[in-house]
Design a protein around this motif. Structure first.
Motif, PDB file in Angstrom:
ATOM      1  N   VAL A  20       1.003   5.148   1.128  1.00 15.85           N
ATOM      2  CA  VAL A  20       0.366   6.105   2.031  1.00 15.85           C
ATOM      3  C   VAL A  20       0.950   7.476   1.708  1.00 15.85           C
ATOM      4  O   VAL A  20       2.133   7.734   1.939  1.00 15.85           O
ATOM      5  CB  VAL A  20       0.608   5.732   3.508  1.00 15.85           C
ATOM      6  N   LYS A  21       0.114   8.340   1.138  1.00 18.68           N
ATOM      7  CA  LYS A  21       0.546   9.680   0.746  1.00 18.68           C
ATOM      8  C   LYS A  21       0.540  10.615   1.955  1.00 18.68           C
ATOM      9  O   LYS A  21      -0.167  10.377   2.932  1.00 18.68           O
ATOM     10  CB  LYS A  21      -0.361  10.220  -0.350  1.00 18.68           C
TER      11      LYS A  21
ATOM     12  N   SER B 278       5.452  10.066  -0.308  1.00 17.90           N
ATOM     13  CA  SER B 278       4.690   8.904   0.137  1.00 17.90           C
ATOM     14  C   SER B 278       5.585   7.935   0.880  1.00 17.90           C
ATOM     15  O   SER B 278       6.809   8.009   0.796  1.00 17.90           O
ATOM     16  CB  SER B 278       4.106   8.154  -1.062  1.00 17.90           C
TER      17      SER B 278
ATOM     18  N   MET C 212      -2.559  11.651   4.326  1.00 20.93           N
ATOM     19  CA  MET C 212      -3.696  10.786   3.981  1.00 20.93           C
ATOM     20  C   MET C 212      -3.539   9.402   4.632  1.00 20.93           C
ATOM     21  O   MET C 212      -3.099   8.454   3.970  1.00 20.93           O
ATOM     22  CB  MET C 212      -3.810  10.649   2.464  1.00 20.93           C
TER      23      MET C 212
ATOM     24  N   SER D 242       0.075   5.614   8.811  1.00 25.84           N
ATOM     25  CA  SER D 242       0.255   7.031   8.515  1.00 25.84           C
ATOM     26  C   SER D 242       1.728   7.392   8.728  1.00 25.84           C
ATOM     27  O   SER D 242       2.518   6.572   9.205  1.00 25.84           O
ATOM     28  CB  SER D 242      -0.650   7.899   9.394  1.00 25.84           C
TER      29      SER D 242
ATOM     30  N   GLU E 132      -4.510   1.324  11.043  1.00 29.12           N
ATOM     31  CA  GLU E 132      -4.320   2.484  10.183  1.00 29.12           C
ATOM     32  C   GLU E 132      -2.832   2.810  10.083  1.00 29.12           C
ATOM     33  O   GLU E 132      -2.141   2.836  11.097  1.00 29.12           O
ATOM     34  CB  GLU E 132      -5.076   3.683  10.759  1.00 29.12           C
TER      35      GLU E 132
ATOM     36  N   LEU F 224      -4.170   5.660   5.944  1.00 27.30           N
ATOM     37  CA  LEU F 224      -4.809   4.555   5.232  1.00 27.30           C
ATOM     38  C   LEU F 224      -5.300   3.511   6.223  1.00 27.30           C
ATOM     39  O   LEU F 224      -4.503   2.957   6.991  1.00 27.30           O
ATOM     40  CB  LEU F 224      -3.825   3.908   4.261  1.00 27.30           C
ATOM     41  N   LYS F 225      -6.614   3.235   6.213  1.00 25.79           N
ATOM     42  CA  LYS F 225      -7.170   2.155   7.036  1.00 25.79           C
ATOM     43  C   LYS F 225      -7.045   0.853   6.262  1.00 25.79           C
ATOM     44  O   LYS F 225      -7.355   0.794   5.077  1.00 25.79           O
ATOM     45  CB  LYS F 225      -8.629   2.414   7.377  1.00 25.79           C
ATOM     46  N   VAL F 226      -6.596  -0.170   6.964  1.00 29.54           N
ATOM     47  CA  VAL F 226      -6.406  -1.489   6.360  1.00 29.54           C
ATOM     48  C   VAL F 226      -7.261  -2.481   7.140  1.00 29.54           C
ATOM     49  O   VAL F 226      -7.187  -2.540   8.368  1.00 29.54           O
ATOM     50  CB  VAL F 226      -4.922  -1.907   6.408  1.00 29.54           C
TER      51      VAL F 226
ATOM     52  N   ALA G 159       0.845  -1.191   0.000  1.00 29.87           N
ATOM     53  CA  ALA G 159       0.000   0.000   0.000  1.00 29.87           C
ATOM     54  C   ALA G 159       0.880   1.241   0.000  1.00 29.87           C
ATOM     55  O   ALA G 159       1.941   1.265   0.630  1.00 29.87           O
ATOM     56  CB  ALA G 159      -0.909   0.018   1.214  1.00 29.87           C
TER      57      ALA G 159
END
Length: 104
Positions: free
Chosen positions: A8-9, A84, A12, A77, A75, A14-16, A6
């Motif tokens: 992650v920017k 990213s 932003m 981050s 999540e 990211l939930k996984v 994945a």
């Protein structure tokens, strides 16, 4: 076992959500397109608690290895202002959980 990854920017999270009866094993994170000299903390949030799992630096530590296994939603981050972070690892069946289930 299957590859998992994945991006992650910046700004932003990211939930996984692992699939039912599956685990996700994070094994590496790599910084991408950050400003020269920029560094940032990597975070994982699980059960509403946020943990620092590493630090990346564009100049000195562009990637980090770890061995983290998740069976529930988490999540990812980071604190980079630009760019990213790419997280990679594997997803695979939770064999312990499968053994607990009676045969069908």
């Amino acid at each position: 076992m299957e590859f998992w990854g994945a991006e992650v920017k910046a700004g932003m999270p990211l939930k996984v959500r692992p699939q039912v009866d599956h685990l996700i094993r994070l094994s590496q994170a790599t910084i991408d397109q950050a400003k020269k000299g920029e560094s940032g903390l990597l975070y994982v949030t699980i059960n509403w608690k946020k943990y620092v799992i590493g630090t990346l630096s564009e100049d000195h530590v562009p990637q980090i290895r770890f061995d983290l296994v998740f069976e529930q939603e988490f999540e990812l981050s980071h604190s980079l202002e630009t760019g990213s972070v790419h997280f990679v690892g594997y997803k695979y069946p939770n064999i312990d959980q499968e053994e607990d289930c009676p045969p069908s």
